[in-house]
Write a protein that holds these residues in place. Structure first.
Motif, PDB file in Angstrom:
ATOM      1  N   THR A  41       0.821  -1.205   0.000  1.00  0.00           N
ATOM      2  CA  THR A  41       0.000   0.000   0.000  1.00  0.00           C
ATOM      3  C   THR A  41       0.857   1.258   0.000  1.00  0.00           C
ATOM      4  O   THR A  41       1.737   1.432   0.830  1.00  0.00           O
ATOM      5  CB  THR A  41      -0.918   0.009   1.226  1.00  0.00           C
ATOM      6  N   GLN A  42       0.573   2.138  -0.961  1.00  0.00           N
ATOM      7  CA  GLN A  42       1.259   3.419  -1.059  1.00  0.00           C
ATOM      8  C   GLN A  42       0.419   4.505  -0.377  1.00  0.00           C
ATOM      9  O   GLN A  42      -0.778   4.333  -0.144  1.00  0.00           O
ATOM     10  CB  GLN A  42       1.426   3.796  -2.538  1.00  0.00           C
ATOM     11  N   SER A  43       1.070   5.622  -0.106  1.00  0.00           N
ATOM     12  CA  SER A  43       0.302   6.776   0.353  1.00  0.00           C
ATOM     13  C   SER A  43      -0.583   7.265  -0.787  1.00  0.00           C
ATOM     14  O   SER A  43      -0.141   7.341  -1.935  1.00  0.00           O
ATOM     15  CB  SER A  43       1.247   7.902   0.793  1.00  0.00           C
ATOM     16  N   LYS A  44      -1.814   7.604  -0.495  1.00  0.00           N
ATOM     17  CA  LYS A  44      -2.753   8.008  -1.535  1.00  0.00           C
ATOM     18  C   LYS A  44      -2.453   9.432  -1.981  1.00  0.00           C
ATOM     19  O   LYS A  44      -2.541  10.379  -1.210  1.00  0.00           O
ATOM     20  CB  LYS A  44      -4.182   7.914  -1.006  1.00  0.00           C
ATOM     21  N   ASP A  45      -2.091   9.573  -3.248  1.00  0.00           N
ATOM     22  CA  ASP A  45      -1.747  10.867  -3.820  1.00  0.00           C
ATOM     23  C   ASP A  45      -3.008  11.486  -4.420  1.00  0.00           C
ATOM     24  O   ASP A  45      -3.555  10.972  -5.406  1.00  0.00           O
ATOM     25  CB  ASP A  45      -0.677  10.691  -4.899  1.00  0.00           C
ATOM     26  N   PRO A  46      -3.492  12.608  -3.885  1.00  0.00           N
ATOM     27  CA  PRO A  46      -4.730  13.211  -4.408  1.00  0.00           C
ATOM     28  C   PRO A  46      -4.638  13.561  -5.885  1.00  0.00           C
ATOM     29  O   PRO A  46      -5.639  13.473  -6.611  1.00  0.00           O
ATOM     30  CB  PRO A  46      -4.901  14.470  -3.544  1.00  0.00           C
ATOM     31  N   LEU A  47      -3.451  13.952  -6.351  1.00  0.00           N
ATOM     32  CA  LEU A  47      -3.322  14.348  -7.753  1.00  0.00           C
ATOM     33  C   LEU A  47      -3.572  13.183  -8.699  1.00  0.00           C
ATOM     34  O   LEU A  47      -4.022  13.375  -9.828  1.00  0.00           O
ATOM     35  CB  LEU A  47      -1.934  14.942  -8.008  1.00  0.00           C
TER      36      LEU A  47
ATOM     37  N   PRO B 267      13.578  15.716  -5.477  1.00  0.00           N
ATOM     38  CA  PRO B 267      13.940  15.879  -4.056  1.00  0.00           C
ATOM     39  C   PRO B 267      12.796  15.404  -3.162  1.00  0.00           C
ATOM     40  O   PRO B 267      11.621  15.631  -3.456  1.00  0.00           O
ATOM     41  CB  PRO B 267      14.165  17.386  -3.927  1.00  0.00           C
ATOM     42  N   ARG B 268      13.152  14.771  -2.077  1.00  0.00           N
ATOM     43  CA  ARG B 268      12.164  14.301  -1.110  1.00  0.00           C
ATOM     44  C   ARG B 268      12.521  14.866   0.262  1.00  0.00           C
ATOM     45  O   ARG B 268      13.685  14.831   0.674  1.00  0.00           O
ATOM     46  CB  ARG B 268      12.166  12.766  -1.035  1.00  0.00           C
ATOM     47  N   ASP B 269      11.518  15.357   0.947  1.00  0.00           N
ATOM     48  CA  ASP B 269      11.734  15.802   2.326  1.00  0.00           C
ATOM     49  C   ASP B 269      10.963  14.861   3.240  1.00  0.00           C
ATOM     50  O   ASP B 269      10.974  13.651   3.007  1.00  0.00           O
ATOM     51  CB  ASP B 269      11.333  17.259   2.495  1.00  0.00           C
ATOM     52  N   ALA B 270      10.295  15.376   4.248  1.00  0.00           N
ATOM     53  CA  ALA B 270       9.540  14.512   5.150  1.00  0.00           C
ATOM     54  C   ALA B 270       8.049  14.536   4.851  1.00  0.00           C
ATOM     55  O   ALA B 270       7.257  13.956   5.598  1.00  0.00           O
ATOM     56  CB  ALA B 270       9.785  14.928   6.597  1.00  0.00           C
ATOM     57  N   ILE B 271       7.642  15.203   3.761  1.00  0.00           N
ATOM     58  CA  ILE B 271       6.230  15.300   3.401  1.00  0.00           C
ATOM     59  C   ILE B 271       5.917  14.249   2.346  1.00  0.00           C
ATOM     60  O   ILE B 271       6.517  14.229   1.268  1.00  0.00           O
ATOM     61  CB  ILE B 271       5.872  16.693   2.870  1.00  0.00           C
ATOM     62  N   ASP B 272       4.964  13.358   2.638  1.00  0.00           N
ATOM     63  CA  ASP B 272       4.613  12.304   1.705  1.00  0.00           C
ATOM     64  C   ASP B 272       3.636  12.836   0.659  1.00  0.00           C
ATOM     65  O   ASP B 272       3.146  13.965   0.744  1.00  0.00           O
ATOM     66  CB  ASP B 272       4.003  11.116   2.459  1.00  0.00           C
ATOM     67  N   SER B 273       3.339  12.000  -0.341  1.00  0.00           N
ATOM     68  CA  SER B 273       2.503  12.453  -1.454  1.00  0.00           C
ATOM     69  C   SER B 273       1.082  12.804  -1.035  1.00  0.00           C
ATOM     70  O   SER B 273       0.395  13.555  -1.725  1.00  0.00           O
ATOM     71  CB  SER B 273       2.466  11.377  -2.545  1.00  0.00           C
ATOM     72  N   ASN B 274       0.623  12.268   0.116  1.00  0.00           N
ATOM     73  CA  ASN B 274      -0.720  12.601   0.600  1.00  0.00           C
ATOM     74  C   ASN B 274      -0.719  13.791   1.550  1.00  0.00           C
ATOM     75  O   ASN B 274      -1.748  14.122   2.146  1.00  0.00           O
ATOM     76  CB  ASN B 274      -1.342  11.394   1.292  1.00  0.00           C
ATOM     77  N   GLY B 275       0.438  14.450   1.705  1.00  0.00           N
ATOM     78  CA  GLY B 275       0.539  15.625   2.563  1.00  0.00           C
ATOM     79  C   GLY B 275       0.949  15.331   3.981  1.00  0.00           C
ATOM     80  O   GLY B 275       1.160  16.268   4.774  1.00  0.00           O
ATOM     81  N   ASP B 276       1.092  14.062   4.359  1.00  0.00           N
ATOM     82  CA  ASP B 276       1.486  13.720   5.719  1.00  0.00           C
ATOM     83  C   ASP B 276       2.932  14.112   5.996  1.00  0.00           C
ATOM     84  O   ASP B 276       3.815  13.922   5.153  1.00  0.00           O
ATOM     85  CB  ASP B 276       1.350  12.217   5.963  1.00  0.00           C
ATOM     86  N   ASP B 277       3.182  14.633   7.192  1.00  0.00           N
ATOM     87  CA  ASP B 277       4.538  14.824   7.694  1.00  0.00           C
ATOM     88  C   ASP B 277       4.907  13.543   8.427  1.00  0.00           C
ATOM     89  O   ASP B 277       4.396  13.262   9.501  1.00  0.00           O
ATOM     90  CB  ASP B 277       4.585  16.023   8.638  1.00  0.00           C
TER      91      ASP B 277
ATOM     92  N   TYR C  62      -5.792  11.064  -8.467  1.00  0.00           N
ATOM     93  CA  TYR C  62      -7.238  10.859  -8.603  1.00  0.00           C
ATOM     94  C   TYR C  62      -7.939  12.052  -9.254  1.00  0.00           C
ATOM     95  O   TYR C  62      -9.045  11.916  -9.774  1.00  0.00           O
ATOM     96  CB  TYR C  62      -7.853  10.584  -7.233  1.00  0.00           C
ATOM     97  N   SER C  63      -7.283  13.208  -9.232  1.00  0.00           N
ATOM     98  CA  SER C  63      -7.922  14.390  -9.798  1.00  0.00           C
ATOM     99  C   SER C  63      -7.396  14.736 -11.179  1.00  0.00           C
ATOM    100  O   SER C  63      -8.021  15.511 -11.902  1.00  0.00           O
ATOM    101  CB  SER C  63      -7.721  15.594  -8.864  1.00  0.00           C
ATOM    102  N   SER C  64      -6.288  14.192 -11.550  1.00  0.00           N
ATOM    103  CA  SER C  64      -5.685  14.539 -12.834  1.00  0.00           C
ATOM    104  C   SER C  64      -6.077  13.512 -13.898  1.00  0.00           C
ATOM    105  O   SER C  64      -6.117  12.304 -13.625  1.00  0.00           O
ATOM    106  CB  SER C  64      -4.159  14.582 -12.709  1.00  0.00           C
ATOM    107  N   PRO C  65      -6.337  13.975 -15.128  1.00  0.00           N
ATOM    108  CA  PRO C  65      -6.608  13.016 -16.211  1.00  0.00           C
ATOM    109  C   PRO C  65      -5.388  12.174 -16.555  1.00  0.00           C
ATOM    110  O   PRO C  65      -5.520  11.158 -17.230  1.00  0.00           O
ATOM    111  CB  PRO C  65      -7.017  13.923 -17.382  1.00  0.00           C
ATOM    112  N   ASN C  66      -4.207  12.608 -16.098  1.00  0.00           N
ATOM    113  CA  ASN C  66      -2.981  11.848 -16.350  1.00  0.00           C
ATOM    114  C   ASN C  66      -2.609  10.937 -15.192  1.00  0.00           C
ATOM    115  O   ASN C  66      -1.523  10.375 -15.168  1.00  0.00           O
ATOM    116  CB  ASN C  66      -1.820  12.812 -16.620  1.00  0.00           C
ATOM    117  N   GLY C  67      -3.491  10.822 -14.200  1.00  0.00           N
ATOM    118  CA  GLY C  67      -3.178  10.015 -13.041  1.00  0.00           C
ATOM    119  C   GLY C  67      -3.405   8.534 -13.280  1.00  0.00           C
ATOM    120  O   GLY C  67      -3.976   8.121 -14.287  1.00  0.00           O
ATOM    121  N   TYR C  68      -2.940   7.730 -12.338  1.00  0.00           N
ATOM    122  CA  TYR C  68      -3.080   6.279 -12.427  1.00  0.00           C
ATOM    123  C   TYR C  68      -3.668   5.725 -11.129  1.00  0.00           C
ATOM    124  O   TYR C  68      -3.011   4.994 -10.388  1.00  0.00           O
ATOM    125  CB  TYR C  68      -1.726   5.616 -12.710  1.00  0.00           C
ATOM    126  N   PRO C  69      -4.914   6.087 -10.803  1.00  0.00           N
ATOM    127  CA  PRO C  69      -5.510   5.548  -9.574  1.00  0.00           C
ATOM    128  C   PRO C  69      -5.810   4.070  -9.724  1.00  0.00           C
ATOM    129  O   PRO C  69      -5.955   3.550 -10.827  1.00  0.00           O
ATOM    130  CB  PRO C  69      -6.791   6.362  -9.424  1.00  0.00           C
TER     131      PRO C  69
END
Length: 911
Positions: free
Chosen positions: A159-165, A265-275, A167-174
């Motif tokens: 299971t990956q973190s759910k990326d809102p983009l 670059p990756r920091d501590a913020i995941d694709s779903n916005g979680d710190d 699901y909202s983008s026509p180029n997404g892969y939900p």
């Protein structure tokens, strides 16, 4: 694979006639203590949004080939250290993902065009190429997944973190009934794949896998906000999926297909916005998303890459002049080919052994050969003309390494901040190198059940050896220990740092290494069986100084004499066992550059386990998986151009003065100034065991040699043009086509003048006039050097630019060379003038070292072509006209096989 088949494949690899025609291959980065970077295509870009204080620099973005390029970065702002990667072993957040994508436009690549998703996690057994709930832990999802949305437990990914983009983008892969949640892959336009072929599964093996991918899924940031990786740029030959450098257009308008380097670059913020730092401890303290997920992809920093067109730098259909010889010149000739061919005349370079190159120069159909040690003065009868030598390039033999500090959690905390950083300096003495070459460490051969009995008392590896530690304890200006360079606490790297990649072939480069080792009293004593000051002794199978000489001449190969095998269980074999032998655990590599490439990628070779295929019943050796980023540690014996091309660090080696010197332009030029005359007038060589002061001991000077009297005038002109270019424009150092790549030292003015005079001698030579009666043998007298350096006799057309000097013939400092007894089987084989004493090499069957073990190198088996050099008497070469076509056919077959392996991503390990 049976042992016999493995030996056959190694032997076939040694016979490959590799044509160097893949464009310029120059490295763009300088390790600590090396020469300045020479590049004019470096590019720096900044991030955006919350990554606006990140600057990333790619050291070279144009004129690229298959090479390693330094990618560095710096976090700015008020607290750069806040972006440092965690110092624990998991490195769960704050890192950069770096990968290569195809495309030659200006808008940047689509994420479907990127070579990402082939790496594995450290929870994977290495046999699976996909991530699943059953073979990887959640915190390691970043290591290989192209998944960008949550999937159920029956899918390929955790299971990956759910990326809102998504699901909202026509180029997404939900993850829906019609989409897999996997970023598809579209291959570059290529003959290898049908146009538009797509892979929509996380199993990437069709296009690339963990053995072929050059991705860096995790690049660590240091505590000061800085970081660096050496990224392998791949051409269409290394990755058909990318197709970089594929030829576009025809004639003078041909270009190489462009590509991109992408940094996410990756920091501590995941694709779903979680710190993730606010989550509960344990595995929840981790990023769960791929850099290809749209939220992460939107932060990408993209660098366009310009590749030289691969292969065929000369016009098709034209005539080509063959140049043959040692591998160390192939990087330079790759660069020189483009301007050389611009005049309409083509040249190609075939790498062969030094002995075959010498034999070619002495034949009745001579080529232009590149050698270090010259032929014997009487190798060519006066009735058949005379040889002309042209200095061509100066380089070095290198003990190169790629070591990343890896400190486990139990290591003292003060070391942890250096975990994952690259080691930039090592000091090695002749005795330490001798220990590596003689497999004298506990983990240098088979390590099953703790290894063989005869190595149980030896240190585990190089870094466990008190001899090494004593030379590599570095201090700060205040006298305190410099922890940033300490290696004593490295974890999980003992096995790989007990071995060194070496080739099985005979070469002047290897002879130079043994000459350096045998000239050192401490190393000679160790080879003879004397314990070092800490009690370590040589692997008993390698004991005896005479093992490393052949009739008093330092040997030209690296033998593998330990033949103790240990039984290993066969996986799924229902209790079956198979023996694993030293050549299985530590096989030879196919070439110096192959060893460099494996080291740069962190790719071990060899096998110490067997697996049975449950469907076919076939038992085969398992395959070594690449080392994890941040934990890579390998060593190779190579040459300086290959080391620089692959982004490796070359060790500082101890010279006769007791100084530790690395290979730089200055140190190799200094060594050229200590060169001494050989028995061939006008040809000098660097006596590696006597080099002193600030000079690098393993420096070598390559000469081009031919017999112009036996060539037609067109061939004389073409080879004279080659020698002229190499001595003039070809000595301008840089990274553009036609320049001298990093890793070489430009010729001095005296050597340039000698080369230009030799070129003129080649151009104006006349066919020899046979004498009515010729004596069966003739010895050409050694040249007498006048006060001006001009030879008064001899066959050389040009003066020797370096005369023998007291500093070259007598050792300096506390590391003086011992004086051997002439003719003694246990002597050093070094004459009073610092050169190996002349004498015929024994046939391998009569060599005691060759008979000692069935695992002896294939290169030591009898061959039709014998050595012809200034170090040994001349021999007949009439068989050459039959041998070379056979070698060429074998080479073409081997290259076809190798090309297939490269396309599939398999490492060239010589097995």
């Amino acid at each position: 694979m049976t042992r016999a088949l493995r030996v056959i494949r190694v032997a076939a690899g040694l016979l490959v006639v590799a044509v160097a025609g893949i464009g310029p291959l120059a490295h763009t980065s300088a390790a600590a203590g090396s020469d300045p970077v020479l590049t004019d295509s470096a590019a720096t870009k900044s991030g955006s949004g919350r990554f606006a204080d990140l600057d990333v620099t790619v050291a070279k973005t144009k004129n690229l080939g298959n090479e390693a390029v330094r990618v560095s970065w710096q976090w700015n702002g008020t607290n750069p250290g806040s972006h440092a990667t965690m110092s624990t072993t998991s490195w769960d957040y704050n890192y950069l993902s770096v990968f290569q994508c195809w495309g030659d436009g200006t808008s940047g690549p689509d994420r479907e065009q990127c070579q990402y998703g082939g790496q594995y996690s450290d929870q994977d057994a290495g046999t699976n190429r996909r991530l699943s709930p059953f073979n990887a832990a959640p915190e390691k999802v970043w290591a290989l997944s192209r998944a960008v949305s949550p999937l159920d437990t029956f899918s390929h990914v955790i299971t990956q973190s759910k990326d809102p983009l998504e699901y909202s983008s026509p180029n997404g892969y939900p993850a829906t009934a019609t989409a897999s949640g996997i970023v598809p892959m579209h291959a570059s336009p290529s003959t290898a794949f049908p146009a538009g072929e797509t892979v929509t599964d996380v199993d990437t093996a069709k296009f690339f896998d963990l053995y072929g991918s050059n991705e860096v899924p995790l690049a660590r940031t240091n505590s000061d906000g800085s970081g660096q990786v050496y990224f392998e740029m791949q051409t269409v030959f290394e990755s058909q999926f990318l197709g970089c450098g594929a030829r576009i257009g025809t004639g003078a308008a041909v270009t190489g297909r462009g590509c991109y380097l992408v940094v996410v670059p990756r920091d501590a913020i995941d694709s779903n916005g979680d710190d993730v730092t606010a989550r509960a401890g344990g595995i929840e303290h981790s990023l769960y998303s791929s850099p290809l997920s749209l939220s992460n992809w939107s932060n990408r920093i993209t660098f366009p890459l310009g590749f030289e067109p691969v292969r065929e730098p000369c016009a098709l259909g034209g005539t080509e002049r063959p140049v043959v010889g040692q591998e160390s010149l192939s990087v330079a000739i790759s660069s020189w080919q483009t301007p050389l061919c611009a005049g309409g005349q083509g040249y190609f370079y075939a790498t062969t052994s030094d002995d075959i190159a010498r034999s070619s120069a002495a034949s009745k159909l001579p080529k232009y050969s590149i050698v270090t040690d010259p032929l014997a003065p009487d190798a060519v009868s006066p009735d058949n003309g005379s040889l002309v030598y042209a200095p061509t390039a100066a380089s070095g033999v290198s003990v190169s390494f790629f070591i990343e500090r890896y400190y486990a959690n139990f290591v003292p905390a003060e070391y942890q901040k250096y975990s994952g950083t690259r080691v930039e300096q090592l000091r090695l003495s002749p005795r330490l190198v001798a220990k590596l070459l003689t497999q004298s460490y506990k983990y240098s051969t088979v390590t099953i059940d703790g290894g063989p009995a005869h190595l149980q008392s030896a240190p585990n590896s190089l870094i466990d050896d008190p001899d090494f530690v004593a030379l590599n304890k570095f201090t700060n200006p205040d006298g305190s220990e410099d922890l940033s360079r300490d290696l004593a606490h490295l974890s999980n790297q003992r096995d790989s740092l007990a071995k060194i990649f070496v080739t099985a072939d005979q070469s002047d480069a290897v002879r130079l290494v043994w000459e350096w080792i045998l000239a050192d009293a401490d190393a000679r004593a160790f080879l003879a069986g004397t314990p070092d000051p800490w009690g370590m002794t040589i692997n008993t199978f390698f004991k005896g100084v005479s093992t490393y000489t052949q009739l008093d001449v330092p040997r030209a190969d690296i033998p593998r004499l330990d033949d103790v095998c240990l039984d290993a269980s066969v996986g799924f074999g229902n209790g079956a066992t198979r023996p694993v032998c030293p050549l299985d655990a530590a096989p030879y590599v196919a070439s110096l550059d192959a060893g460099s490439a494996l080291t740069s990628r962190g790719q071990p070779i060899g096998s110490q386990s067997w697996q049975k295929d449950l469907s076919s019943g076939f038992i085969k050796p398992s395959k070594a998986v690449p080392q994890l980023v941040g934990q890579r540690a390998l060593i190779a014996l190579t040459d300086t151009p290959s080391a620089q091309r692959r982004g490796l660090v070359s060790a500082q080696l101890e010279n006769a003065s007791g100084n530790f010197v690395g290979p730089t332009v200055d140190s190799m030029t200094a060594a050229l100034g200590q060169a001494v005359d050989t028995a061939t007038p006008g040809v000098v060589r660097v006596p590696s065991g006597k080099v002193s002061g600030a000079a690098y001991p393993l420096t070598r000077l390559s000469y081009g040699v031919t017999n112009p009297g036996l060539l037609d005038q067109a061939a004389r002109n073409d080879y004279a043009n080659f020698a002229t270019f190499a001595a003039a424009d070809g000595q301008v150092q840089g990274t553009r086509p036609g320049q001298l790549p990093i890793g070489y030292a430009p010729l001095t003015a005296a050597f340039k003048a000698q080369a230009l005079a030799a070129a003129e001698a080649i151009r104006t030579a006349k066919a020899p006039t046979p004498r009515p009666s010729a004596s069966p043998t003739r010895t050409v007298p050694r040249a007498a050097i006048s006060a001006t350096g001009t030879p008064t006799t001899g066959v050389s057309a040009t003066p020797s630019p370096v005369a023998a000097s007291p500093s070259a013939s007598a050792s300096a400092g506390s590391k003086g060379s011992p004086t051997p007894t002439s003719g003694s089987s246990s002597g050093g084989g070094l004459s009073s003038g610092g050169l190996p004493s002349a004498g015929p090499l024994p046939t391998p069957a009569s060599s005691p070292s060759a008979a000692a073990s069935p695992s002896t190198s294939p290169s030591t088996q009898p061959v039709a072509i014998q050595r012809v050099s200034a170090l040994t008497p001349a021999v007949a070469v009439s068989a050459l006209r039959w041998i070379l076509p056979i070698l060429a056919l074998l080479g073409l077959a081997a290259m076809a096989s190798s090309r297939f392996m490269v396309r599939r991503g398999a490492p060239k390990d010589g097995r």
